[in-house]
Design an enzyme around this catalytic site. Structure first.
Site, PDB file in Angstrom:
ATOM      1  CG  ASP A 175       2.267  -7.912  -4.806  1.00  0.00           C
ATOM      2  OD1 ASP A 175       2.789  -8.997  -4.562  1.00  0.00           O
ATOM      3  OD2 ASP A 175       1.517  -7.715  -5.781  1.00  0.00           O
TER       4      ASP A 175
ATOM      5  CD  GLU B 294      -1.942  -3.019  -7.209  1.00  0.00           C
ATOM      6  OE1 GLU B 294      -0.984  -2.343  -6.779  1.00  0.00           O
ATOM      7  OE2 GLU B 294      -2.046  -3.392  -8.379  1.00  0.00           O
TER       8      GLU B 294
HETATM    9  C1  GLA Z   1       0.299 -11.043  -7.763  1.00  0.00           C
HETATM   10  C2  GLA Z   1      -0.656 -10.453  -6.734  1.00  0.00           C
HETATM   11  C3  GLA Z   1      -0.336 -10.987  -5.337  1.00  0.00           C
HETATM   12  C4  GLA Z   1      -0.304 -12.510  -5.350  1.00  0.00           C
HETATM   13  C5  GLA Z   1       0.594 -13.027  -6.473  1.00  0.00           C
HETATM   14  C6  GLA Z   1       0.554 -14.522  -6.633  1.00  0.00           C
HETATM   15  O1  GLA Z   1       1.598 -10.610  -7.527  1.00  0.00           O
HETATM   16  O2  GLA Z   1      -0.543  -9.053  -6.723  1.00  0.00           O
HETATM   17  O3  GLA Z   1      -1.262 -10.516  -4.414  1.00  0.00           O
HETATM   18  O4  GLA Z   1      -1.605 -13.025  -5.470  1.00  0.00           O
HETATM   19  O5  GLA Z   1       0.233 -12.459  -7.724  1.00  0.00           O
HETATM   20  O6  GLA Z   1       1.109 -15.150  -5.530  1.00  0.00           O
END
Ligand code: GLA
Length: 391
Positions: free
Chosen positions: A182, A170
């Site tokens: 995530d 990613e």
């Molecule tokens: C996105 C990013 C995560 C995190 C969120 C905020 O989803 O991919 O890693 O930083 O924002 O909490």
């Protein structure tokens, strides 16, 4: 990794694979999207998060080719075109299959070594995780691909490794320096439980979470690459640098107490960014204590998080603020907040299941009238993380 019975979707992705490549896949895996219950913008600051997997998944069927010339071929039920890309020298092609290449290349090169130049991989993808809505459709495809490819190559792979491979893909492919929230959520989630993750140590704990969550997609589209995400991250780094001038042993920004942040009198907006991160990670700890004790999440915690994201972190939008306020007017609703990065995307509402189901149509109708946008709405319980589906 748990193996489960073939679901209708696993059967469908297998049929897609057979139809495209004229043979059976060697492995099928699936992984869910996620919502974060609380703990936003804490992950890349060494803080804590509390996501659940949602009842929307991505399925990937994978097969090894002996004469693959070091290439990955990919087909998707959701996207046009047939992807073909090198696994030997993976590059970003601004294509949907970048995610697959990003995770498949390191796994294939580990497993096959120099034989990779002759071999190759085929993949088929199917997903019901909405894209660009902040529900981690990219983590779901990365995690499902990593598990399917590793299994197809005869490798046993731990959920944490799957998550880290996904995260590296990613950050490498998409160019957003996001945290590990995530991919860990998608790889390690469990049915009926929330995943408490300490992003500094990657220690995890599962806490019971049987409630239903109402997820509302504001239909305000945003891409993290175009958002102020990277700016926020730079601001947090600068805030940490300044705090360390005073407290050199501070391990990360989330470890600074709110008192330290206030005392440091950082310049605006760094003071507000740091205060959000510090308080938000403490809200996660309070939320975890409630769930451990079998108590529900409180409105105070969720609304406190939302207000902090709105005023201190400045990643909300009028549409999301309105949705939170409107949801709170519905009987039986306990709390609401934006979830994910913000600047658009989704928010969540918690409360009695029946109350959420009753409230959803009215919130959607009023939102559409007010903003001219059609929201998408789902009810979801905490769902299982990545798993191998029987072929
Ligand atoms: C996105 C990013 C995560 C995190 C969120 C905020 O989803 O991919 O890693 O930083 O924002 O909490």
């Amino acid at each position: 990794m748990p193996t489960t019975d073939t679901t209708p979707c696993a059967a469908a992705v297998r049929a897609l694979f057979q139809q495209r490549y004229g043979r059976e896949p060697d492995a099928i895996a699936s992984a869910p999207g996620r919502v974060n219950l609380i703990g936003e913008h804490t992950d890349y600051n060494g803080g804590e998060v509390l996501p659940i997997g949602i009842e929307r998944r991505t399925w990937v069927a994978a097969g090894v080719r002996r004469d693959g010339a070091g290439k990955l071929r990919a087909v998707s039920a959701n996207e046009p075109g047939i992807g073909e890309a090198s696994l030997v020298t993976p590059t970003r092609g601004e294509q949907w299959w970048d995610y697959l290449v990003g995770v498949a290349a390191p796994i294939a090169s580990d497993a096959l070594g120099s034989a990779l130049a002759r071999a190759g991989l085929d993949a088929a993808v199917m997903s019901d995780v909405p894209t660009a809505a902040g529900l981690s459709s990219s983590a779901a495809i990365e995690v499902a691909t990593a598990l399917a490819v590793a299994t197809a190559l005869g490798r046993t792979i731990e959920p944490r490794e799957v998550a880290m491979i996904g995260w590296r893909a990613e950050t490498g492919v998409v160019g957003v320096a996001s945290g590990i929230l995530d991919q860990f959520a998608s790889a390690l989630a469990r049915e009926g439980e929330a995943l408490h993750l300490d992003c500094a140590t990657t220690e995890t704990e599962l806490v019971p979470f049987r409630d239903t969550v109402l997820i509302i997609d504001s239909a305000v589209r945003r891409s993290l690459r175009d958002s102020a995400f990277n700016t926020r991250q730079a601001e947090c780094e600068e805030a940490l640098r300044l705090l360390r001038e005073r407290w050199p042993d501070l391990p990360n920004l989330a470890a600074a107490t709110p008192e330290q942040v206030l005392e440091a009198k950082l310049p605006d907006p760094l003071d507000r960014r740091a205060l959000h991160v510090s308080r938000e990670t403490r809200r996660v700890q309070q939320a975890v204590a409630l769930l451990r004790a079998g108590k529900p999440l409180t409105g105070e915690l969720l609304l406190g998080s939302h207000e902090s994201l709105r005023d201190l972190y400045e990643c909300s939008r009028p549409e999301l603020d309105w949705l939170v306020e409107r949801s709170m007017q519905a009987p039986g609703v306990r709390g609401a907040r934006l979830t994910g990065a913000g600047w658009g995307g989704c928010m969540i509402v918690v409360g009695d299941e029946a109350a959420l189901a009753n409230a959803a149509p009215g919130i959607g109708r009023d939102y559409e009238r007010k903003f001219g946008l059609t929201p998408r709405v789902w009810l979801s319980k905490a769902a299982a993380g990545a798993r191998i589906e029987s072929v």
